[in-house]
Design a protein around this motif. Structure first.
Motif, PDB file in Angstrom:
ATOM      1  N   ASP A 123       0.823  -1.218   0.000  1.00 38.78           N
ATOM      2  CA  ASP A 123       0.000   0.000   0.000  1.00 38.78           C
ATOM      3  C   ASP A 123       0.848   1.256   0.000  1.00 38.78           C
ATOM      4  N   GLN A 124       1.991   1.217   0.695  1.00 37.58           N
ATOM      5  CA  GLN A 124       2.874   2.382   0.694  1.00 37.58           C
ATOM      6  C   GLN A 124       3.419   2.635  -0.711  1.00 37.58           C
ATOM      7  N   ALA A 125       3.829   1.571  -1.404  1.00 39.55           N
ATOM      8  CA  ALA A 125       4.382   1.727  -2.758  1.00 39.55           C
ATOM      9  C   ALA A 125       3.309   2.196  -3.732  1.00 39.55           C
ATOM     10  N   ARG A 126       2.166   1.536  -3.729  1.00 41.54           N
ATOM     11  CA  ARG A 126       1.090   1.924  -4.647  1.00 41.54           C
ATOM     12  C   ARG A 126       0.541   3.294  -4.298  1.00 41.54           C
ATOM     13  N   GLY A 127       0.469   3.578  -2.981  1.00 48.07           N
ATOM     14  CA  GLY A 127      -0.085   4.852  -2.551  1.00 48.07           C
ATOM     15  C   GLY A 127       0.731   6.036  -3.022  1.00 48.07           C
ATOM     16  N   ASP A 163       8.311  13.997  -7.272  1.00 42.70           N
ATOM     17  CA  ASP A 163       9.379  13.416  -8.083  1.00 42.70           C
ATOM     18  C   ASP A 163       9.539  11.940  -7.704  1.00 42.70           C
ATOM     19  N   LEU A 164       9.044  11.051  -8.545  1.00 40.97           N
ATOM     20  CA  LEU A 164       9.099   9.617  -8.245  1.00 40.97           C
ATOM     21  C   LEU A 164      10.517   9.063  -8.235  1.00 40.97           C
ATOM     22  N   TYR A 173      10.403  -3.075  -2.725  1.00 39.64           N
ATOM     23  CA  TYR A 173      10.035  -2.136  -3.795  1.00 39.64           C
ATOM     24  C   TYR A 173      11.184  -1.155  -4.045  1.00 39.64           C
ATOM     25  N   PRO A 174      12.369  -1.678  -4.380  1.00 43.45           N
ATOM     26  CA  PRO A 174      13.529  -0.787  -4.564  1.00 43.45           C
ATOM     27  C   PRO A 174      13.375   0.150  -5.752  1.00 43.45           C
ATOM     28  N   GLU A 175      12.461  -0.186  -6.675  1.00 38.39           N
ATOM     29  CA  GLU A 175      12.241   0.698  -7.820  1.00 38.39           C
ATOM     30  C   GLU A 175      11.419   1.930  -7.429  1.00 38.39           C
ATOM     31  N   TYR A 182      14.157 -10.318   2.697  1.00 39.65           N
ATOM     32  CA  TYR A 182      14.355  -9.644   1.411  1.00 39.65           C
ATOM     33  C   TYR A 182      15.573  -8.729   1.419  1.00 39.65           C
ATOM     34  N   ALA A 183      16.484  -8.913   2.379  1.00 31.89           N
ATOM     35  CA  ALA A 183      17.633  -8.007   2.512  1.00 31.89           C
ATOM     36  C   ALA A 183      18.430  -7.899   1.220  1.00 31.89           C
ATOM     37  N   GLY A 184      18.468  -8.980   0.438  1.00 33.11           N
ATOM     38  CA  GLY A 184      19.210  -8.958  -0.818  1.00 33.11           C
ATOM     39  C   GLY A 184      18.616  -8.048  -1.866  1.00 33.11           C
ATOM     40  N   GLY A 185      17.402  -7.540  -1.621  1.00 30.87           N
ATOM     41  CA  GLY A 185      16.749  -6.661  -2.588  1.00 30.87           C
ATOM     42  C   GLY A 185      17.136  -5.197  -2.468  1.00 30.87           C
ATOM     43  N   LEU A 186      17.945  -4.863  -1.471  1.00 29.77           N
ATOM     44  CA  LEU A 186      18.322  -3.459  -1.268  1.00 29.77           C
ATOM     45  C   LEU A 186      19.113  -2.925  -2.457  1.00 29.77           C
ATOM     46  N   LYS A 187      18.672  -1.763  -2.962  1.00 25.52           N
ATOM     47  CA  LYS A 187      19.392  -1.084  -4.037  1.00 25.52           C
ATOM     48  C   LYS A 187      19.707   0.373  -3.686  1.00 25.52           C
ATOM     49  N   GLY A 188      18.910   0.960  -2.816  1.00 23.40           N
ATOM     50  CA  GLY A 188      19.070   2.377  -2.511  1.00 23.40           C
ATOM     51  C   GLY A 188      19.930   2.628  -1.290  1.00 23.40           C
ATOM     52  N   ASN A 189      19.755   3.818  -0.718  1.00 26.23           N
ATOM     53  CA  ASN A 189      20.516   4.260   0.450  1.00 26.23           C
ATOM     54  C   ASN A 189      19.739   3.901   1.715  1.00 26.23           C
TER      55      ASN A 189
END
Length: 744
Positions: free
Chosen positions: A582-586, A598-599, A621-623, A667-674
């Protein structure tokens, strides 16, 4: 010529002063110390038994002590009912610092709580003194016992004795002769009488663990046997050159609980009769127990371990076998019933239930066979305010049309007719009430996100304002002088589901530009963030907005909002999964509605459960989320306590896939950001272990991140000098360095 220059200079100064008074730049240190907006209240107040007056503790500047002052609701007549001179310790000649007071039933004696010490979150240990108003005598209770060791002292119904707990045993002291009788003798490191272990305090709000019978002849109490419960250790490396270790029982999800039981014994001393409630005491909970008014009967609530069944028992003094009078069930979970009220000479009791799909108040016969709704309709009964038994009215908080707000309603105890709103239509926001025991008067506090608290005395049943108690005019002026953009309450969607949200725009906002976003998230069933209430003006978020961010909060499914059972309980068994979705879609929907978002610059942060949701969002949701700050987060749901985690997730043994999917560490391996991790090493609630376990996984996955640990700070990360300011400065610095601010 000189005069003209003076006039021009004066005019310029006045114009410049006006600009400065209209908008004051936020300073972080002033934000943290609360210097910018100073609201006033009326202080802690207690309604007196007559229902016509309330009392407050007020400092006496002449004596340096504390007066107990009464105010009459009708006309605000002030009377010092206990002067500070009666609170003088004769041994030292100094006033006793008063934490709180309580009255005997006949109003002839006062119990004074002082010299308090913190036990986990609350200062529940201290010293107690008794003041006799007739004689003016003042003496300390339990002088033979260690200093600041007494807990939950309270008068017997006739006011001749006081019961209290010390070192996990229960005592009764005769006030007139000073004789102390120790009622229990088995209290120890593992046997806890009259109070509770960590998890009962944290999740059931249980601390005071004994009750006087209405006739004063018996004391009923809880006993917890913590033997066999997993013990957690917190290492203190900062207060000595060799570390010290704090050991305490902490049952993690799926592990062994304390064995809890209830019993009673004569207040004069004797043998405990344990009530024979069926079921394994380690796999059932007894979160509430109290005497039915004017009887020797105990009303006991027993939750099963999965907390989807609440069995109500009545046990009678003299009989160890209780009777099950009523059972409530839910396919997901049940909350403890906090506010039982007995009606019609104890023939009925009130009960809150979601059996209709909405939370409502019911009247239930004591045999459990007659169940009638007092409130009804497609709205949630949020919480009780008071009752006028003579007029047959119950007052409660609800908000059928706006889930971010709160209003007072009344309904007939008979269940006839419709609920009626009483809070003024001209005051949108949230309303709180401290109602007199007769239901005739209430101290009413109104606020919203941009209006500091306005406090007045109101009379019922018409909700007529009698007088203003505090208008907070100065606070309004201080808030206006900051020139802030107020919170905007908006709607966003997650799929077909509509969600409440708010956003704060920076000063000098330019709608033609695109701005980065910081999302403030909690997202778990224990609370909600999108609330139209004052909250001190939310100056931390305003400060960050004015650095060049849009600050946002989105209320995801499962949050504790008054939107009905389905909304709250659809997340059963899957805490963490729907929230991050919901946070990502919201925020994506919000960007579609508001092109200035700015997405490519979306940040998210939260504390405790909000820290967990921050991690889930960053990893899953790293994207969408490029930067996150997770504070005191649960990384692996198996590390959190039994009562909270199993309430919403069942046990790890019964729901292994739910625990795996809901835990960010998966899902720790999914981290891409800061990512910045912040945790206190002395956190007794969400253990620092979570941070270390997550760090281990991130390192193993080759993920880069930042970490800030605060030695021996607890879950709130506020203890010791400089902590709060350092924490907020660190957060602001991280945002500015990793999520570029300002419109583009």
């Amino acid at each position: 010529m000189k005069l003209n220059k003076l006039i021009i200079a004066t005019a310029f100064f006045l114009m410049w002063s006006g600009v400065c008074s209209a908008q004051k730049t936020l300073d972080l240190e002033e934000v943290i110390t609360g210097q910018l907006i100073q609201t006033q209240g009326i202080g802690a107040m207690t309604w007196l038994k007559d229902g016509e007056r309330y009392s407050r503790l007020e400092r006496n500047t002449e004596t340096g002590g504390t007066d107990v002052v009464a105010y009459r609701a009708k006309d605000n007549k002030r009377e010092v009912i206990i002067p500070s001179t009666l609170f003088i310790n004769k041994e030292t000649g100094k006033p006793i610092p008063i934490r709180s007071i309580s009255w005997s039933a006949d109003n002839e004696k006062v119990l004074i709580y002082t010299n308090t010490k913190r036990v986990w979150r609350y200062d529940t240990r201290g010293d107690y003194w008794v003041l006799s108003l007739k004689s003016g005598t003042l003496h300390q209770l339990g002088k033979e016992l260690p200093e600041s060791s007494l807990m939950f002292a309270k008068f017997s119904p006739d006011g001749t004795r006081v019961g209290y707990v010390s070192n996990n045993n229960i005592y009764v002291e005769d006030i007139n002769i000073g004789q102390i009788t120790q009622l229990t003798h088995d209290g120890s490191r593992t046997i806890v009488n009259g109070t509770f272990d960590w998890v009962y305090e944290e999740e059931f709000n249980c601390r005071d663990g004994f009750r006087w019978s209405p006739d004063g002849n018996y004391i009923a109490y809880w006993q917890s046997d913590t033997e066999g419960t997993g013990v957690f250790d917190i290492i203190n490396n900062v207060d000595s050159i060799y570390p010290t270790i704090l050991h305490f029982p902490y049952p993690k999800a799926g592990t062994t609980n304390s064995a809890v039981k209830v019993g009673y014994l004569p207040a004069s001393g004797g043998t405990t009769t344990w009530i024979k409630i069926p079921g394994d005491p380690r796999n059932n909970y007894i979160p509430r127990m109290d005497f039915i008014p004017e009887s020797n009967e105990l009303f006991i609530q027993q939750l099963n371990r999965t907390q989807n069944t609440n069995r109500v028992w009545i046990a009678t003094i003299g009989n160890a076998t209780p009777v099950n009078i009523f059972t409530d069930t839910d396919a997901a979970w049940l909350d403890v019933n906090e506010h039982i009220q007995w009606l019609d000479k104890n023939r009925y009791f009130t009960w809150e239930s979601e059996r209709s799909g909405w939370r409502h108040l019911y009247r239930i016969s004591r045999d459990g066979k007659d169940i009638q709704p007092i409130t009804k309709g497609d709205f949630d009964y949020i919480e009780p305010v008071g009752t006028d038994i003579q007029k047959g009215l119950v007052y409660f908080i609800a908000s059928p049309d706006n889930f971010t707000q709160r209003y007072l309603y009344c309904a007939n105890l008979s269940g006839k007719g419709e609920a009626k709103r009483l809070s003024p239509e001209t005051e949108p926001g949230q309303h709180r009430y401290n109602m007199s025991p007769t239901g005739k008067w209430a101290v009413h506090t109104y606020s919203n996100a941009s209006t500091p608290p306005i406090i007045d005395m109101v009379s019922f049943p018409k909700h007529q304002s009698v007088r203003m108690l505090e208008e907070n005019t100065k606070a309004k002026e201080q808030y206006a002088a900051l020139g802030l953009n107020p919170k905007e309450f908006v709607k966003v969607t997650s799929g077909e589901l509509e969600l409440d949200a708010y956003m704060i725009r920076p000063v000098n906002f330019d709608a033609s530009k695109k701005y980065p976003v910081i999302i403030e998230v909690y997202g778990e069933p224990a609370g909600s963030t999108v609330q139209d209430v004052w909250g001190g003006g939310d100056l931390w978020n305003q400060y960050m907005a004015n650095q060049g961010y849009i600050v946002v909060s989105i209320e995801n499914r499962g949050a504790n909002a008054p939107r009905g059972r389905k909304w709250r309980k659809c997340i059963y068994g899957e805490v963490g999964t729907f929230a991050s979705e919901d946070q990502a879609r919201g925020i994506q929907d919000m960007a579609r509605r508001y092109p200035f978002i700015d997405l490519s610059r979306i940040g998210i942060t939260g504390w405790s459960g909000g820290g967990s949701q921050t991690l889930n969002c960053m990893f899953r949701y790293p994207e969408v989320f490029s930067t996150g700050i997770a504070i005191a987060a649960v990384a692996d749901q198996r590390t959190y306590d039994t009562i909270y985690q199993e309430r919403y997730m069942n046990t790890p043994q019964n729901n292994p896939d739910g625990y795996r999917k809901g835990s960010p560490i998966t899902y720790a391996g999914g981290l891409k950001g800061n990512l910045l991790l912040i945790h206190g090493t002395g956190d007794d609630n969400v253990h620092y272990q979570n941070c270390e376990m997550l760090v281990n996984e991130l390192v193993k996955a080759g993920k880069m991140f930042s970490q800030l640990s605060y030695p021996m700070r607890s879950h709130g990360i506020y203890e010791r000098p400089g902590t709060t300011l350092h924490l907020r400065k660190s957060m602001a610095k991280y945002w500015l360095e990793h999520l570029p601010a300002g419109g583009k």
